[in-house]
Scaffold this active site. Structure first.
Site, PDB file in Angstrom:
ATOM      1  CG  ASN A   9       3.597   3.879   4.516  1.00  0.00           C
ATOM      2  OD1 ASN A   9       4.799   3.947   4.251  1.00  0.00           O
ATOM      3  ND2 ASN A   9       2.667   3.610   3.599  1.00  0.00           N
ATOM      4  CE  LYS A  11       1.648   6.880   2.204  1.00  0.00           C
ATOM      5  NZ  LYS A  11       0.453   7.233   1.486  1.00  0.00           N
ATOM      6  CG  HIS A  95       0.531   1.004   0.839  1.00  0.00           C
ATOM      7  ND1 HIS A  95       0.226   1.958  -0.099  1.00  0.00           N
ATOM      8  CD2 HIS A  95       0.220   1.540   2.040  1.00  0.00           C
ATOM      9  CE1 HIS A  95      -0.244   3.039   0.513  1.00  0.00           C
ATOM     10  NE2 HIS A  95      -0.253   2.802   1.817  1.00  0.00           N
ATOM     11  CD  GLU A  97       0.834   5.350  -1.515  1.00  0.00           C
ATOM     12  OE1 GLU A  97       1.958   5.157  -1.018  1.00  0.00           O
ATOM     13  OE2 GLU A  97      -0.006   6.123  -1.011  1.00  0.00           O
ATOM     14  CD  GLU A 167      -3.652   1.825   4.284  1.00  0.00           C
ATOM     15  OE1 GLU A 167      -3.364   2.626   5.178  1.00  0.00           O
ATOM     16  OE2 GLU A 167      -2.957   1.636   3.283  1.00  0.00           O
ATOM     17  N   GLY A 173      -4.357   9.799   1.653  1.00  0.00           N
ATOM     18  CA  GLY A 173      -3.680  11.027   1.251  1.00  0.00           C
ATOM     19  C   GLY A 173      -4.614  12.064   0.652  1.00  0.00           C
ATOM     20  CB  SER A 213      -7.281  11.012   5.591  1.00  0.00           C
ATOM     21  OG  SER A 213      -6.868  11.170   4.239  1.00  0.00           O
ATOM     22  N   GLY A 235       0.415  10.452   5.948  1.00  0.00           N
ATOM     23  CA  GLY A 235       0.791  11.866   6.110  1.00  0.00           C
ATOM     24  C   GLY A 235       1.026  12.297   7.550  1.00  0.00           C
TER      25      GLY A 235
HETATM   26  C1  PEP Z   1      -1.206   5.129   3.923  1.00  0.00           C
HETATM   27  O1  PEP Z   1      -0.400   5.454   3.089  1.00  0.00           O
HETATM   28  O2  PEP Z   1      -1.208   3.960   4.322  1.00  0.00           O
HETATM   29  C2  PEP Z   1      -2.150   6.128   4.405  1.00  0.00           C
HETATM   30  C3  PEP Z   1      -3.186   5.734   5.087  1.00  0.00           C
HETATM   31  O3  PEP Z   1      -1.874   7.445   4.104  1.00  0.00           O
HETATM   32  P1  PEP Z   1      -2.648   8.744   4.683  1.00  0.00           P
HETATM   33  O4  PEP Z   1      -2.741   8.577   6.166  1.00  0.00           O
HETATM   34  O5  PEP Z   1      -1.786   9.891   4.278  1.00  0.00           O
HETATM   35  O6  PEP Z   1      -4.001   8.768   4.044  1.00  0.00           O
END
Ligand code: PEP
Length: 252
Positions: A9, A11, A95, A97, A167, A173, A213, A235
């Protein structure tokens, strides 16, 4: 045996030049990799160019959201048909976010998922608790609400293609990852709920990604877990080396 699926992703990162460099780099690194579905989900403005770069490769195109209506006065949104035109195959829906910063609800998630499925594309449906929900011991009830609300009225035949992404918001993040055992506990719960909503065979065939992460140094322990079938990566999907390594390690 469920085939692993690793999705990146991107973003709201990357301009076209940087995105092209990343996509070309991934193509070079990953062209010989088999046994895993690979997805990258760039922002809307990048989809057209990235679609051309990965056409015919083993990397599939994803988008980060889609509206439920076919067209209309919905400023800032994109329809499934518009995304399909760019050869998008997967669409991330719900998601955290989107839920946290743009007020998306289970009802909206449900409508978006239905639109994605009726357009013949594959939703990646995100579920997961935030830190205060976890601390209050509400992880399972939140995940159950996300699942039941998001899947309302979707029959087994259509639902079987949905990819789920667990998630935990507190791990996105932040550099904090759920331990493989913590993640497995919720993945096992999700599969149990899917068996209740549909049936055991359907639930066993559905793929559930972990997200939060994920990095090259934790993917192997996560993917070894019985009910973890891949990863949704934020990330670490923004660099050729880290995303390629995650994909490679997911197939051993
Ligand atoms: C995500 O945005 O779906 C995500 C898991 O981000 P990160 O890997 O940065 O934690």
């Amino acid at each position: 045996m469920r085939r692993p699926i690793i999705a990146g992703n991107w973003k709201m990162y990357k301009t076209i030049a940087d995105a092209l460099e990343l996509a070309n780099g991934l193509k070079r690194e990953l062209y010989a990799i088999e046994g895993v579905d690979i997805v990258i989900a760039p922002g809307f403005t990048l989809l057209d160019e990235i679609s051309d770069v990965i056409a015919g490769s083993n990397i599939n195109l994803g988008a980060q959201n889609a509206h439920w209506e076919a067209e209309g006065a919905f400023t800032g949104e994109a329809s499934v048909a518009q995304l399909k035109e760019l050869d998008v195959k997967y669409i991330i829906i719900g998601h955290s976010e989107r839920r946290q910063f743009f007020g998306e609800t289970n009802e909206g998630v449900n409508k978006r998922i239905k639109a994605v499925l009726s357009g013949g594309l594959i939703p990646i449906m995100c579920v997961g608790e935030n830190l205060s929900q976890r601390e209050k011991g509400n992880t399972f009830s939140v995940v159950q609400d996300h699942l039941r609300g998001g899947l309302e009225g979707i029959e087994k035949e259509e639902a079987k293609d949905i990819i789920f992404a667990y998630e935990p918001v507190w791990a996105i993040g932040t550099g904090k990852t759920a331990t493989p055992a913590e993640a497995q506990e919720v993945h096992g719960f999700i599969r149990k709920k899917l068996a209740e909503i549909y049936d055991n065979d359907t639930a066993q065939s559905m793929r559930i990604q972990y997200g939060g992460s994920v990095k090259p140094d934790n993917i192997e322990d996560l993917i070894k877990q019985e009910d973890i079938d891949g990863a949704l990566v934020g990330g670490a999907s923004l660099k050729v080396d880290s995303f390629s390594e995650i994909v490679k390690k997911s197939v051993g």
